[in-house]
Design an enzyme around this catalytic site. Structure first.
Site, mmCIF file in Angstrom:
data_model
loop_
_atom_site.group_PDB
_atom_site.id
_atom_site.type_symbol
_atom_site.label_atom_id
_atom_site.label_comp_id
_atom_site.label_asym_id
_atom_site.label_seq_id
_atom_site.Cartn_x
_atom_site.Cartn_y
_atom_site.Cartn_z
ATOM 1 C CB SER A 98 -1.112 -0.071 1.171
ATOM 2 O OG SER A 98 -1.766 0.966 1.229
ATOM 3 C CG LEU A 99 2.813 4.652 3.411
ATOM 4 C CD1 LEU A 99 2.860 5.901 2.645
ATOM 5 C CD2 LEU A 99 2.973 4.588 4.724
ATOM 6 N NE ARG A 123 -1.842 5.946 -1.184
ATOM 7 C CZ ARG A 123 -1.821 4.977 -0.297
ATOM 8 N NH1 ARG A 123 -1.190 5.263 1.023
ATOM 9 N NH2 ARG A 123 -2.236 3.952 -0.752
ATOM 10 C CG HIS A 248 -6.118 -0.705 -0.212
ATOM 11 N ND1 HIS A 248 -5.691 -0.210 -1.466
ATOM 12 C CD2 HIS A 248 -5.483 -0.559 0.766
ATOM 13 C CE1 HIS A 248 -4.184 0.138 -0.936
ATOM 14 N NE2 HIS A 248 -4.301 0.136 0.161
ATOM 15 C CD GLN A 297 -1.469 1.682 -3.678
ATOM 16 O OE1 GLN A 297 -1.612 2.718 -2.901
ATOM 17 N NE2 GLN A 297 -0.068 1.274 -3.514
#
Length: 363
Positions: A98-99, A123, A248, A297
């Site tokens: 992820s990040l 973000r 997500h 993503q």
């Protein structure tokens, strides 16, 4: 006969943060210290003070957590890189959870650290504001087959989501949908406001972390019901996670749209080595496709198992988790016990990793 390890770097995501992380590197290395100072300058406030001193509640805010983990990961990388170079060891691949995918691209030179730290703070803000507090949730499902979890999520989403309104501008149709949500026996609510939230109830797998650990995400009512159904279906555990949003999932679409605009101002370069994309489980080598993957993503599930399997299939022989914690090292053991995995989060773990690499090279 000696062999050269083919190294894949792994970078952790949100959840690996602790107050004080990275301090040992900061104290030990001017190169690591420069990373923290660059982050403070790029953001215009003392992120390093939050990282080292907290308080924990401030560090846990998504807009702080994301740049904090990125910063500590890159500080650890700056300690690791010269050690690899002095041993004639090259980085073959990278991946980030992820990040962590942003950290992987900083490592590969896809974009600058300063651009990355500003972007992940935005973000975090976009993700935090995409869904009202309490309207979204995530849960970890342990010990249940991925296909079974997917089926349960789909069934719950169908059960809790009302049919679409033919004419969204017709107040009468809106009222009917809300009233049906209030009175439906499988979708009990107390107020029209609660009913309106459940009109668009969704839940789906968000992080496929290992064969034994899958995280689901979506609207709170749907996640809670899906977690209960998974437990009834035989999951060893179904644990609601202390997160601030349904990451997500499709509910993050507003954050994805905002991030797409923010990434337009960032210069993307072809990475120095392939980086696995969470959204596709593909190795990316071109800047334009990386921008697209990072945008998608936000709402796409993290296909972590497939990413690790892809790296192994592509020839990675040694995995190094770079950054705070050992979460990804633990997932590697669940995915494939034969994978050689170490971590670098402080000087002691750096020494252990270098010893393991030296041993592997001499084998």
């Amino acid at each position: 006969m000696s062999t050269t390890p083919k190294i894949a770097l792994l970078f952790p995501g949100q959840g690996s943060q602790t107050v004080g992380m990275g301090r040992a590197f900061y104290d030990a290395s001017p190169a690591a210290r420069a990373v923290f100072e660059e982050a403070d300058d790029a953001l215009g406030f003392a992120l390093s003070d939050i990282i080292f001193n907290g308080p924990e509640e401030t560090l846990k805010l998504t807009e702080h957590t994301q740049p904090a983990i990125l910063t500590v990961s890159i500080a650890a990388l700056r300690m690791l890189e010269p050690e690899l170079q002095s041993r004639n060891l090259a980085i073959a691949f990278a991946a980030g959870h992820s990040l962590g995918e942003y950290s992987a691209h900083v490592a590969a030179g896809t974009f600058t650290f300063a651009d990355a730290v500003r972007t992940v703070r935005s973000r975090g803000q976009f993700m935090q504001s995409a869904v009202a507090p309490g309207d979204g949730a995530m849960a970890a499902i342990l010990g249940l087959d991925a296909d079974r979890i997917n089926d349960i999520c789909a069934a719950v989403s169908d059960e809790l989501t009302n049919p679409p309104i033919a004419d969204p501008g017709d107040p009468a149709q809106q009222i009917n949908v809300v009233m049906e949500a209030i009175t439906h026996p499988t979708n009990p609510t107390l107020t029209p406001a609660e009913a309106a939230v459940r009109v668009s109830a969704i839940v789906a797998p968000a992080n496929i972390n290992s064969p034994n650990q899958i995280v689901i995400s979506g609207s709170t009512a749907a996640v809670e019901l899906a977690a209960t159904r998974c437990k009834e279906a035989g999951a060893k555990r179904a644990v609601m996670l202390p997160v601030s949003g349904p990451f997500h999932s499709a509910l993050m679409q507003p954050a994805q749209d905002a991030l797409a605009n923010a990434l337009e101002s960032i210069a993307f370069h072809d990475p120095a080595f392939p980086v696995a994309a969470n959204a596709d489980a593909r190795l990316l080598t071109r800047g334009p496709e990386i921008r697209d993957a990072l945008i998608r993503q936000v709402t796409a599930p993290v296909r972590w198992v497939e990413c690790i399997q892809l790296l192994a299939k592509s020839g990675a022989t040694h995995f190094i988790e770079v950054g705070p914690g050992k979460v990804l090292s633990g997932l590697n053991r669940q995915i494939d016990k034969s994978l050689s995995t170490t971590n670098v989060e402080d000087p002691a773990s750096l020494d252990s990793t270098l010893t393991a690499l030296t041993t592997a090279s001499a084998a």
